[in-house]
Design an enzyme around this catalytic site. Sequence first.
Site, PDB file in Angstrom:
ATOM      1  N   GLU A  75       0.812  -1.213   0.000  1.00 56.29           N
ATOM      2  CA  GLU A  75       0.000   0.000   0.000  1.00 56.29           C
ATOM      3  C   GLU A  75       0.853   1.274   0.000  1.00 56.29           C
ATOM      4  O   GLU A  75       0.383   2.347   0.372  1.00 56.29           O
ATOM      5  CB  GLU A  75      -0.941   0.016   1.215  1.00 56.29           C
ATOM      6  CG  GLU A  75      -1.804  -1.218   1.381  1.00 56.29           C
ATOM      7  CD  GLU A  75      -2.845  -1.398   0.287  1.00 56.29           C
ATOM      8  OE1 GLU A  75      -2.746  -0.720  -0.753  1.00 56.29           O
ATOM      9  OE2 GLU A  75      -3.757  -2.220   0.462  1.00 56.29           O
ATOM     10  N   TYR A 121     -14.895  15.138  18.891  1.00 56.38           N
ATOM     11  CA  TYR A 121     -13.504  14.703  18.810  1.00 56.38           C
ATOM     12  C   TYR A 121     -13.084  14.246  17.417  1.00 56.38           C
ATOM     13  O   TYR A 121     -11.960  14.516  16.980  1.00 56.38           O
ATOM     14  CB  TYR A 121     -13.243  13.630  19.869  1.00 56.38           C
ATOM     15  CG  TYR A 121     -13.572  14.161  21.240  1.00 56.38           C
ATOM     16  CD1 TYR A 121     -12.761  15.120  21.841  1.00 56.38           C
ATOM     17  CD2 TYR A 121     -14.736  13.784  21.892  1.00 56.38           C
ATOM     18  CE1 TYR A 121     -13.087  15.667  23.070  1.00 56.38           C
ATOM     19  CE2 TYR A 121     -15.078  14.321  23.122  1.00 56.38           C
ATOM     20  CZ  TYR A 121     -14.253  15.259  23.715  1.00 56.38           C
ATOM     21  OH  TYR A 121     -14.589  15.813  24.913  1.00 56.38           O
TER      22      TYR A 121
END
Length: 215
Positions: A75, A121
Amino acid sequence: MTEETKLREEMCMLAKSLFDRGLTGGSTGNISARTPDGGLLVSPTGTSFGRLDPARLSRFDANGTLISGDKPTKEMPLHSAFYETRNKTGAVVHLHSCHSVAWSLMPEVDEDNFLPPLTPYAIMKLGKVKLLPFFIPGDPAMGDAVRGLAGKRSAVMLANHGPVVAAKDVESACNAIEELEDTARLAILMRGYDAKMLSPDMVQQIVTKYDVEWD
């Protein structure tokens, strides 16, 4: 202990913590971080987050040449795309976390703003998360898709695959991707309920107060 040695230890410690708590399993997931000399340390292909060896991390120089360690994750195009398009990127983490993947399968998900506004958050740590389409694992087109965002997103969700987060350092990247998974889990738990989400005005207050990238 050199700064690079400390970084190697930190990457492996944080990866093991993610693995031990079930945030990515088997040999899934990959992690990278900038070295003090402008190079990269990257988790090798086919390795488990629970058993990374600091001495065997793939080491790239500042020119992108592999100079030591094992073969890097397949990746790499994902990681490279974030480093190339976001100058502040000091680390990238990719997981196969269960609830994030599950939420990516839901028909009501907003592709431009993957996470619903459930808590402040995720907004503070991630900004808007872009849902990208499905790609075969290792397909360089994933990196092209990230480059297509022109550095405007610090986090993306690969449909049917897993989240990818870039941040200023490896600890921040790990904290942010955990927040992504937690928010996806909340979204799954609240699915079918008339949940009281944050209003657009509340979201804007958070964005303004914490100088969040939000466009």
